[in-house]
Design an enzyme around this catalytic site. Structure first.
Site, PDB file in Angstrom:
ATOM      1  N   SER A   1       0.822  -1.181  -0.163  1.00 15.66           N
ATOM      2  CA  SER A   1      -0.165  -0.042  -0.032  1.00 15.66           C
ATOM      3  C   SER A   1       0.667   1.324  -0.098  1.00 15.66           C
ATOM      4  O   SER A   1       1.522   1.611  -1.025  1.00 15.66           O
ATOM      5  CB  SER A   1      -0.872   0.060   1.122  1.00 15.66           C
ATOM      6  OG  SER A   1      -1.998   0.731   0.997  1.00 15.66           O
TER       7      SER A   1
ATOM      8  N   ASP B   1      -9.993  -5.150  -4.211  1.00 20.22           N
ATOM      9  CA  ASP B   1      -9.357  -4.258  -3.446  1.00 20.22           C
ATOM     10  C   ASP B   1     -10.171  -2.990  -3.636  1.00 20.22           C
ATOM     11  O   ASP B   1     -10.485  -2.302  -4.533  1.00 20.22           O
ATOM     12  CB  ASP B   1      -8.064  -3.850  -3.819  1.00 20.22           C
ATOM     13  CG  ASP B   1      -7.312  -3.200  -2.955  1.00 20.22           C
ATOM     14  OD1 ASP B   1      -7.743  -2.394  -2.417  1.00 20.22           O
ATOM     15  OD2 ASP B   1      -6.044  -3.451  -3.113  1.00 20.22           O
TER      16      ASP B   1
ATOM     17  N   HIS C   1      -8.029  -5.389   0.031  1.00 18.54           N
ATOM     18  CA  HIS C   1      -6.955  -4.836   0.111  1.00 18.54           C
ATOM     19  C   HIS C   1      -5.703  -5.632   1.087  1.00 18.54           C
ATOM     20  O   HIS C   1      -4.576  -5.806   0.736  1.00 18.54           O
ATOM     21  CB  HIS C   1      -6.810  -3.642   0.561  1.00 18.54           C
ATOM     22  CG  HIS C   1      -5.776  -2.362   0.843  1.00 18.54           C
ATOM     23  ND1 HIS C   1      -5.175  -2.230  -0.365  1.00 18.54           N
ATOM     24  CD2 HIS C   1      -5.199  -1.834   1.696  1.00 18.54           C
ATOM     25  CE1 HIS C   1      -4.198  -1.534  -0.181  1.00 18.54           C
ATOM     26  NE2 HIS C   1      -4.247  -1.154   1.230  1.00 18.54           N
TER      27      HIS C   1
END
Length: 272
Positions: free
Chosen positions: A96, A220, A248
């Site tokens: 991320s 996601d 995610h």
């Protein structure tokens, strides 16, 4: 072994260093810390690899200065860690926001010490939509996170967790993961969110030349799968590995596949 490494005067980072063999560096996402990689911390040393987990400035057990939450500064922090520990031939794994920092590191520091790159649900090349980039989240969504952090950070993180996991975690895991977010400095959480909202890494992608694996969840809701396709298009030696059942949190939703994919990527010979 744990290290405290001074990355600039008065600011030290906490680095977990477990095992021996080829080093694998993990950069965590917003707004948690390196302990999100619990499963990898347990598995990689058993498989003969050296797990290196970095708490970014403002997070976990690292110092929380008032400034320095842009990708340039955090990439510079990583360079100090790599130089201090004399790391060579490492695999850099960024999740991320950590994926965005990894990309900036590779572009800014000439891939120093890194032989492979793994982008894990990366918030890149651009996290939010703009006139010439239709992918990612609306900027207003990040503004709402920032306002939530000012008003009630604990509640904001609970709501964010509702988008984070593709498969419902256990109650205990969810509480533990929420606690990782609360260990961050509130100012670090807010300033990093502004960086996520505003940064543009499209120009960095073309500089990356090492083999790159892009692991990304099909479902996601935070970093949509379109971002993975944009990264693959921009990085010369990149391959997407889709996680069909993941949101995610691909490291949790498909934990066994995630670990196996990372280990296979580390172990496969580099093509000449």
């Amino acid at each position: 072994m744990a290290h405290r490494i001074e990355v600039e005067h008065g600011t030290t980072l906490f680095v977990e260093d477990i095992g021996s063999g080829q080093p694998v560096i993990f950069l965590h996402g917003w707004p948690v810390n390196h302990r999100m990689f619990e499963h990898q911390m347990a598995t990689l040393p058993e498989k003969g690899f050296r797990f290196i987990g970095v708490d970014l400035r403002g997070y976990g057990q690292s110092d929380k200065p008032a400034y320095g939450y842009d990708y340039d500064r955090m990439a510079d922090d990583l360079r100090v860690v790599i130089d201090t520990l004399e790391i060579k031939d490492a695999v850099l794994c960024g999740f991320s926001m950590g994926g965005a920092i990894a990309i900036r590191y590779m572009a800014k520091h000439g891939e120093k010490g890194i032989s492979r790159l793994a982008l894990l649900g990366a918030a890149a090349p651009v996290f939010t939509q703009r006139d010439d980039f239709e992918f990612g989240l609306p900027k207003e969504n990040v503004d709402d996170l920032i306002l939530g952090a000012y008003a009630d950070r604990a509640d904001m993180l609970k709501d964010f967790g509702g988008l984070f996991f593709g498969k419902e975690p256990s109650t205990h895991f969810n509480s533990w993961f929420h606690s990782l977010g609360m260990q961050a400095g509130p100012h670090a959480t807010i300033e990093s969110a502004r960086t996520l909202r505003d940064a543009d890494l499209r120009g960095d992608l073309q500089v990356i030349s090492v083999p790159t694996a892009i692991l990304h969840g099909r479902n996601d809701e935070i970093c949509p799968f379109d971002l993975a396709e944009q990264m693959e298009a921009g990085i010369a030696n990149a391959t997407i590995i889709p996680f069909e059942e993941s949101g995610h949190s691909l490291f949790h939703d498909e934990r066994e596949k995630f670990n196996e994919t990372i280990i296979q990527f580390i172990s496969e010979p580099v093509k000449s």
